[in-house]
Scaffold this active site. Structure first.
Site, PDB file in Angstrom:
ATOM      1  N   GLY A  74       0.829  -1.189   0.000  1.00  0.00           N
ATOM      2  CA  GLY A  74       0.000   0.000   0.000  1.00  0.00           C
ATOM      3  C   GLY A  74       0.861   1.236   0.000  1.00  0.00           C
ATOM      4  N   GLY A  75       0.210   2.382   0.184  1.00  0.00           N
ATOM      5  CA  GLY A  75       0.929   3.636   0.110  1.00  0.00           C
ATOM      6  C   GLY A  75       1.935   3.811   1.223  1.00  0.00           C
ATOM      7  N   VAL A  79       4.074  -5.479   2.985  1.00  0.00           N
ATOM      8  CA  VAL A  79       4.029  -6.543   3.984  1.00  0.00           C
ATOM      9  C   VAL A  79       4.542  -7.832   3.352  1.00  0.00           C
ATOM     10  CG1 VAL A  79       2.594  -7.813   5.611  1.00  0.00           C
ATOM     11  CG2 VAL A  79       2.044  -5.439   5.060  1.00  0.00           C
ATOM     12  N   ASP A 190      -6.038   6.184  13.355  1.00  0.00           N
ATOM     13  CA  ASP A 190      -6.222   5.741  11.962  1.00  0.00           C
ATOM     14  C   ASP A 190      -7.117   4.514  11.895  1.00  0.00           C
ATOM     15  OD1 ASP A 190      -5.974   5.801   9.229  1.00  0.00           O
ATOM     16  OD2 ASP A 190      -4.032   4.801   9.163  1.00  0.00           O
TER      17      ASP A 190
END
Length: 526
Positions: A74-75, A79, A190
């Site tokens: 992702g950004g 992982v 978040d």
């Protein structure tokens, strides 16, 4: 940058994977800024070759960890499935894509490691376990337990629609995890579906506490920071968007946005650009839940709306209050998944009080002070008084929490709109009433004799499970042991399943008799 070079070098070395587990990156239209903010953590996708994990080829190293293949990207990070050679266990390693000026690198690393230490100190069934963190030649990384499943965003994108009870159970468990973290002084900042990983249909694990902000105040970092870097705009509270001080109510707002989405299938605020999303979140009220989903329970709809209040003072005051309200609501629902589990959890406070009282009783009955001498009467009396005071304080706190949750449910129910009468009923009410027909007097009937039915006999199942486990009886959740240590069950055979996220589930059949307790002993990993 070394990290970018490392990722590009190994991007094509990813082993073949089952398409069932492929990352569902950007399956739904998202904003450009969301693609940069949302980290993708997908389920375990091993190579097709039937090999033990430790024998899979290594594509690189970060710290002491041997990277085996990429799980998702992702950004904010990538992982990897990795092997910890020191402990011979499979883990997940997340690298962070953070680019800062060289003069700010040391401050960034120090801040990140401080956050990682806080995350590693969180030990909760619904928070992902952090094993390690550090800085390597490839950049910052965090090592955590490897999870199997999908995050909540992927499930929703695939078309899954939770039932109201499933939505309430998921949000209640996340709220419990947040309440625990808040008590430790950690605010997540978040919370969003992408950071709620589902290892079961209603079993979430909260991710990314490693980038959480601490409630004790802003970091003294002499470096430029963007408020949007610490959250996803579609779930960020107004005070977070304005760059104001944050507290636990910021997480309550984000979790309210998640509950809203689970009930309606839509985000509370959306737009075609970042500015439109921020403008909506700051100035507009979300469309009422019942307008988007008339079948949603009115109480859950009201709880979501209250959690989304723009003024923090008007919101639910804590994640614990939201969890208590959802727990009471679930306990009031017809029996099935959720109700029994939550009823058992409502009694945890009583277990804590009992432990305090038992401890005081054991002291009075003759526990020895160091040196083998009994304490004198004054010391015993003081210890007993202290234990009694602690038990009374705990009882008052638990009672206050239950009363607050009940009041919140009552307030939510009262604020729910009254259902409008159906058109057919209105027409019937306005139509002229026909004259009643003359009926003959019915012949008297002899009432049938109803024989009383004896309640089924019950017995006791005693539990001795280590280290802990979720208990299911005949497919119905019964609670977590410990503290749960005994169940009252009807006489006859029952299927008992024990679940612990770190081990395979264990299922057995017990035969309950009314006159003899049955003991179930099991140790995971033995």
């Amino acid at each position: 940058m070394k990290l970018r070079h490392f990722l590009n070098r190994h991007r094509d070395s990813e082993p073949p994977r089952d398409s069932t587990f492929a990352p569902t990156v950007q399956e739904e239209p998202v904003l450009q800024h969301e693609a940069a903010a949302d980290d993708i953590v997908v389920n375990d996708a091993p190579p097709a070759e039937d090999k033990p994990f430790e024998e899979l080829p290594t594509i690189g190293h970060i710290g002491r960890y041997a990277l085996k293949y990429r799980l998702g990207e992702g950004g904010l990070g990538t992982v990897y499935a990795a092997l910890d050679p020191l402990l011979s266990r499979a883990i997940a390693v997340k690298t962070l894509h953070v680019e800062v000026a060289p003069e700010h690198q040391a401050a960034l690393e120090a801040s990140f490691l401080q956050e990682a230490r806080l995350a590693a100190g969180l030990n909760h069934p619904h928070i992902v376990t952090v094993h390690d963190a550090g800085a390597s030649e490839q950049g910052l990384y965090i090592a955590m337990e490897r999870l199997k499943g999908q995050d909540l965003r992927q499930l929703l994108s695939s078309g899954w629609k939770p039932t109201p009870k499933e939505a309430a159970q998921i949000v209640r468990r996340v709220a419990d995890a947040l309440a625990y973290a808040h008590d430790k002084g950690v605010v997540h900042c978040d919370i969003k579906p992408a950071n709620i990983f589902m290892v079961g249909r209603t079993t979430p694990k909260v991710l990314d506490f490693g980038i959480a902000h601490v409630a004790r105040g802003p970091k003294a970092l002499n470096m430029p920071q963007s408020g949007l870097a610490a959250g996803s705009p579609c779930y960020m509270a107004p005070e977070q968007l304005r760059g104001e001080p944050l507290d636990r109510r910021t997480d309550v707002y984000a979790l309210g946005a998640v509950l809203y989405e689970l009930l309606t299938g839509q985000r509370a605020f959306s737009g075609g650009s970042l500015d439109e999303v921020v403008e909506a979140a700051l100035k507009q009220e979300p469309t009422p839940v019942l307008e988007l989903n008339p079948e949603a329970p009115a109480t859950l709809a009201a709880l979501a709306q209250k959690a989304l209040a723009k003024d923090p003072a008007q919101r639910l005051r804590s994640a614990r209050q939201l969890a208590q309200a959802l727990r009471l609501w679930l306990a009031e629902q017809p029996s099935g998944s959720g109700g029994l589990d939550d009823f058992k959890r409502m009694r945890w406070d009583r277990v804590a009080i009992g432990a305090i009282v038992i401890g005081a009783a054991g002291l009075v009955l003759g526990l020895m002070w160091p040196g083998g001498e009994h304490p004198d009467a004054a010391e015993l009396q003081a210890a007993a008084a202290a234990a009694s005071a602690a038990a009374a304080e705990e009882a008052a706190s638990a009672a206050a929490a239950r009363e607050a949750a009940a009041a919140l449910l009552a307030e939510a129910a009262a604020s729910a709109p009254e259902p409008e009468p159906a058109a057919s009923l209105v027409a019937v009410a306005e139509a002229p009433k026909p004259k009643p027909a003359v009926r003959k007097k019915p012949e008297p009937k002899t009432a049938p004799v109803v024989q009383p039915v004896a309640p089924p006999a019950k017995g006791v199942l005693q539990l001795a499970i280590a280290p802990w486990g979720n208990v299911e009886v005949d497919g119905v959740p019964a609670g977590i042991t410990p503290p749960l240590n005994r169940l009252s069950l009807t006489e006859g055979p029952h299927t008992v399943t024990l679940r612990n996220a770190d081990f395979p589930p264990y299922t057995t059949t017990v035969n309950i008799t009314a006159d003899q307790p049955v003991t179930l002993r099991y140790r995971f990993g033995s």
